[in-house]
Design a protein around this motif. Structure first.
Motif, PDB file in Angstrom:
ATOM      1  N   ASN A   1       0.624  -1.331  -0.195  1.00 42.87           N
ATOM      2  CA  ASN A   1      -0.053  -0.343  -0.076  1.00 42.87           C
ATOM      3  C   ASN A   1       1.281   1.340   0.129  1.00 42.87           C
ATOM      4  N   LEU A   2       1.995   1.189   0.814  1.00 44.86           N
ATOM      5  CA  LEU A   2       2.849   2.387   0.549  1.00 44.86           C
ATOM      6  C   LEU A   2       3.931   2.334  -0.635  1.00 44.86           C
ATOM      7  N   SER A   3       4.114   1.763  -0.975  1.00 39.78           N
ATOM      8  CA  SER A   3       4.918   1.443  -2.577  1.00 39.78           C
ATOM      9  C   SER A   3       4.325   1.985  -3.342  1.00 39.78           C
ATOM     10  N   LEU A   4       2.788   1.871  -3.094  1.00 43.10           N
ATOM     11  CA  LEU A   4       1.979   1.754  -4.191  1.00 43.10           C
ATOM     12  C   LEU A   4       1.205   3.973  -4.351  1.00 43.10           C
ATOM     13  N   SER A   5       1.574   3.607  -3.051  1.00 44.86           N
ATOM     14  CA  SER A   5       0.847   5.608  -2.869  1.00 44.86           C
ATOM     15  C   SER A   5       2.088   6.287  -3.342  1.00 44.86           C
ATOM     16  N   ILE A   6       3.201   6.166  -3.110  1.00 43.97           N
ATOM     17  CA  ILE A   6       4.470   6.893  -3.527  1.00 43.97           C
ATOM     18  C   ILE A   6       4.307   7.122  -4.830  1.00 43.97           C
ATOM     19  N   LEU A   7       4.217   5.304  -5.816  1.00 41.12           N
ATOM     20  CA  LEU A   7       4.670   5.231  -6.702  1.00 41.12           C
ATOM     21  C   LEU A   7       3.637   6.483  -7.268  1.00 41.12           C
ATOM     22  N   ASN A   8       2.206   6.144  -7.537  1.00 41.61           N
ATOM     23  CA  ASN A   8       1.248   6.574  -7.680  1.00 41.61           C
ATOM     24  C   ASN A   8       1.490   9.304  -7.748  1.00 41.61           C
ATOM     25  N   ALA A   9       1.855   8.673  -6.411  1.00 36.45           N
ATOM     26  CA  ALA A   9       2.148  10.568  -6.008  1.00 36.45           C
ATOM     27  C   ALA A   9       3.645  10.658  -7.372  1.00 36.45           C
ATOM     28  N   ALA A  10       4.532  10.118  -7.213  1.00 31.59           N
ATOM     29  CA  ALA A  10       6.204   9.872  -8.256  1.00 31.59           C
ATOM     30  C   ALA A  10       5.398   9.800  -9.347  1.00 31.59           C
ATOM     31  N   LEU A  11       4.632   9.153 -10.012  1.00 28.72           N
ATOM     32  CA  LEU A  11       4.095   9.614 -10.839  1.00 28.72           C
ATOM     33  C   LEU A  11       3.167  11.418 -11.896  1.00 28.72           C
ATOM     34  N   LEU A  12       2.782  11.546 -10.466  1.00 30.37           N
ATOM     35  CA  LEU A  12       1.780  12.620 -11.196  1.00 30.37           C
ATOM     36  C   LEU A  12       3.291  13.538 -10.580  1.00 30.37           C
ATOM     37  N   ALA A  13       4.078  13.680  -9.517  1.00 33.97           N
ATOM     38  CA  ALA A  13       4.907  14.830 -10.003  1.00 33.97           C
ATOM     39  C   ALA A  13       5.815  14.899 -11.529  1.00 33.97           C
ATOM     40  N   THR A  14       6.272  13.643 -11.833  1.00 31.37           N
ATOM     41  CA  THR A  14       6.608  13.528 -12.851  1.00 31.37           C
ATOM     42  C   THR A  14       6.351  13.660 -14.150  1.00 31.37           C
ATOM     43  N   ILE A  15       4.881  14.052 -14.080  1.00 30.58           N
ATOM     44  CA  ILE A  15       4.035  14.165 -15.099  1.00 30.58           C
ATOM     45  C   ILE A  15       4.272  15.942 -15.139  1.00 30.58           C
ATOM     46  N   ALA A  16       4.203  16.165 -13.738  1.00 28.58           N
ATOM     47  CA  ALA A  16       4.490  17.925 -13.695  1.00 28.58           C
ATOM     48  C   ALA A  16       6.267  18.404 -13.873  1.00 28.58           C
ATOM     49  N   ALA A  17       7.336  17.312 -13.574  1.00 26.63           N
ATOM     50  CA  ALA A  17       8.443  17.654 -14.616  1.00 26.63           C
ATOM     51  C   ALA A  17       8.469  17.497 -15.303  1.00 26.63           C
ATOM     52  N   LEU A  18       7.713  16.885 -16.724  1.00 22.27           N
ATOM     53  CA  LEU A  18       8.553  16.972 -17.927  1.00 22.27           C
ATOM     54  C   LEU A  18       7.986  18.224 -18.220  1.00 22.27           C
TER      55      LEU A  18
ATOM     56  N   GLY B   1      14.423  11.060 -12.283  1.00 19.58           N
ATOM     57  CA  GLY B   1      14.393  11.819 -11.350  1.00 19.58           C
ATOM     58  C   GLY B   1      13.054  12.227 -11.024  1.00 19.58           C
ATOM     59  N   GLY B   2      12.034  12.283 -10.742  1.00 25.35           N
ATOM     60  CA  GLY B   2      10.669  12.144 -10.287  1.00 25.35           C
ATOM     61  C   GLY B   2      11.173  10.601  -9.947  1.00 25.35           C
ATOM     62  N   LEU B   3      11.029   9.284 -10.420  1.00 26.94           N
ATOM     63  CA  LEU B   3      10.251   8.857  -9.666  1.00 26.94           C
ATOM     64  C   LEU B   3      11.552   8.754  -7.953  1.00 26.94           C
ATOM     65  N   LEU B   4      12.692   8.625  -8.769  1.00 31.21           N
ATOM     66  CA  LEU B   4      13.552   8.908  -7.263  1.00 31.21           C
ATOM     67  C   LEU B   4      13.112   9.966  -5.668  1.00 31.21           C
ATOM     68  N   ILE B   5      13.409  10.985  -6.962  1.00 32.38           N
ATOM     69  CA  ILE B   5      13.018  11.825  -6.220  1.00 32.38           C
ATOM     70  C   ILE B   5      11.581  11.808  -5.167  1.00 32.38           C
ATOM     71  N   GLY B   6      10.525  11.111  -5.968  1.00 36.36           N
ATOM     72  CA  GLY B   6       9.459  10.879  -4.985  1.00 36.36           C
ATOM     73  C   GLY B   6       9.674   9.794  -4.157  1.00 36.36           C
ATOM     74  N   TRP B   7       9.801   9.291  -4.372  1.00 39.46           N
ATOM     75  CA  TRP B   7      10.363   8.392  -3.803  1.00 39.46           C
ATOM     76  C   TRP B   7      11.017   8.582  -2.337  1.00 39.46           C
ATOM     77  N   LEU B   8      12.038   9.170  -2.310  1.00 42.03           N
ATOM     78  CA  LEU B   8      12.592  10.024  -1.274  1.00 42.03           C
ATOM     79  C   LEU B   8      11.854  10.886  -0.423  1.00 42.03           C
ATOM     80  N   TRP B   9      10.982  11.650  -0.920  1.00 42.95           N
ATOM     81  CA  TRP B   9      10.202  12.669  -0.360  1.00 42.95           C
ATOM     82  C   TRP B   9       9.810  11.971   1.019  1.00 42.95           C
ATOM     83  N   LEU B  10       8.598  10.867   0.210  1.00 41.92           N
ATOM     84  CA  LEU B  10       8.162  10.408   1.087  1.00 41.92           C
ATOM     85  C   LEU B  10       8.598   9.479   1.876  1.00 41.92           C
TER      86      LEU B  10
END
Length: 433
Positions: A26-43, A367-376
């Motif tokens: 649950n935690l891993s998927l929550s982080i992944l979804n937040a990171a995917l959204l942040a990655t789209i914004a980063a693009l 960078g989006g997937l890595l920093i998103g994981w680290l942040w959460l």
């Protein structure tokens, strides 16, 4: 991608897998979804900075506009509020737009001089008072209807998926208005202007209750198809039989399934955007944008419309950010203007672009997937690490202070990561070719 890039992506994937195995899926998927959204914004930021060299820090504002689009498109309409003041608000907005258009026409048609200045001022001042005369009583009437549970006009009640491109369109329209006035500024002034405008956008959403309930927040936004509610899944006999056969908890399984569906949808949108921006980057348009970024004077001497191309890429990047903001509000099921802050929605996205490699779309994804994981993740494990470090200290103000500030370790972590990457790989983990 080369071998080094594939290894880096594999290592990031291992981080998410380790989170699932060692903590919870649950935690891993929550982080992944937040990171995917942040990655789209980063693009979107990478298009503005990596393609054209535009130093815009208004990401937070365009993300908020995407969230606002979900409210305006997908929320249920509030009939009582509409009847009380909705049409008056629309009339006031039309009158305001006509006043601005009349001022622009007067400015263009009249000869330069005192007469033109006075005419434009008279049109704007008269239009402002007319706008407020219609707008203020209509807003008061609309917000007075059921303020505890509504107090806003609501939306059109359309599917949430429709709001995603509308969020990008709304952000693009606002970006056009900003770009027409701010893109002539020098890079540092452009950053200040876009940051200020982003704060204005969030402030408007916070204070205009008729729009989206302001700081009272708006909840109950519909989920995008085909994502179901966890409660509905837990009442389906087929789903219950399936999880019982595997010995899973229905609550946990339904939550994981919903997050998996979100991850698939966000991953598909990310893949489509990466495909589009990669095609654009390697096209003649992309080569022209990089030429303008590297030397505006030479590009202008070759007949390129530098200002026009800057406006174009600013609009496109802002539209991508708006789509990410709309997707985030759809996933959360609510719009909470108080959560929009520059640290999370602007500077963290910039860290993703810088660490991954500006100008390289695949680097931005990494960078989006890595920093998103680290942040959460650091937010979750920070208190545990601090508890281990302070285990030998006696109970008192020092230990309490350290434990209370443990959740802020992620700020230190982001700074350390940024410094390490800039020291050993100044152009990012996957540099632009």
């Amino acid at each position: 991608m080369n071998r080094r890039s594939l290894i880096l992506f594999a290592l990031v994937a291992c981080l998410y897998l380790a989170t699932g195995f060692l903590q919870s899926w649950n935690l891993s998927l929550s982080i992944l979804n937040a990171a995917l959204l942040a990655t789209i914004a980063a693009l979107g930021v990478n298009m503005q900075w990596g393609y054209a060299g535009l130093f815009s820090v208004g990401t937070m504002g365009f993300t908020a506009l995407g969230g606002l689009a979900v409210v305006l498109i997908s929320a249920k309409p509030n009939a009582g509020n509409w009847q009380a003041g909705g049409f008056g608000i629309l009339l006031a907005l039309v009158l305001g737009a006509l006043a601005v258009a009349a001022a622009v026409i007067a400015w263009r048609c009249l000869a330069p001089g005192r007469t033109r200045a006075l005419a434009v001022a008279a049109v704007l001042i008269g239009g402002f008072f007319l706008f407020r005369a219609v707008f203020d009583p209509s807003v008061n009437a609309a917000e007075a209807v059921n303020p505890q549970f509504a107090g806003n006009l609501g939306g059109l009640g359309l599917p949430s998926l429709v709001a995603w491109p509308i969020g990008g369109l709304l952000a693009a329209v606002v970006a056009w208005a900003i770009g027409k006035t701010a893109l002539g500024l020098r890079s540092d002034y452009l950053a200040i202007a876009t940051l200020g405008i982003a704060e204005i956008i969030v402030s408007v959403i916070k204070n205009e209750d008729w729009l989206a309930r302001g700081v009272k927040n708006l909840t109950g936004l519909p989920r995008p198809w085909p994502v179901p509610l966890e409660v509905d899944l837990q009442q389906q006999a087929g789903f219950l039989d399936f999880v019982a056969a595997w010995g899973w908890s229905p609550v946990t399984a339904s939550t994981i399934l919903v997050k998996l569906l979100y991850a698939l949808m966000f991953g598909l949108v990310l893949a489509l955007i990466v495909w589009a921006v990669e095609r654009a980057l390697h096209s003649p348009w992309g080569r022209m944008m990089r030429a303008i970024r590297d030397n505006e004077v030479s590009a202008a001497a070759m007949g390129k419309d530098v200002t026009g191309r800057h406006l174009q890429v600013f609009i496109l990047g802002s539209a991508v950010i708006g789509i990410a903001g709309a997707m985030m509000s759809s996933m959360d099921g609510q719009l909470t203007p108080g959560t929009y802050n520059p640290l999370r929605f602007t500077f963290l996205v910039w860290v993703m672009v810088i660490v991954g490699g500006s100008g390289n779309n695949w680097g931005t994804v990494l960078g989006g997937l890595l920093i998103g994981w680290l942040w959460l993740v650091v937010e979750n494990i920070g208190p545990n690490i601090m508890g281990f470090i302070t285990a030998g200290l006696p109970d008192g103000w020092l230990r309490a202070k350290l434990l209370g500030s443990a959740e802020h370790m992620r700020l230190l972590s982001m700074g350390v990561i940024l410094l390490v990457v800039m020291r050993f790989s100044p152009r990012g983990l996957i540099p632009e070719k």
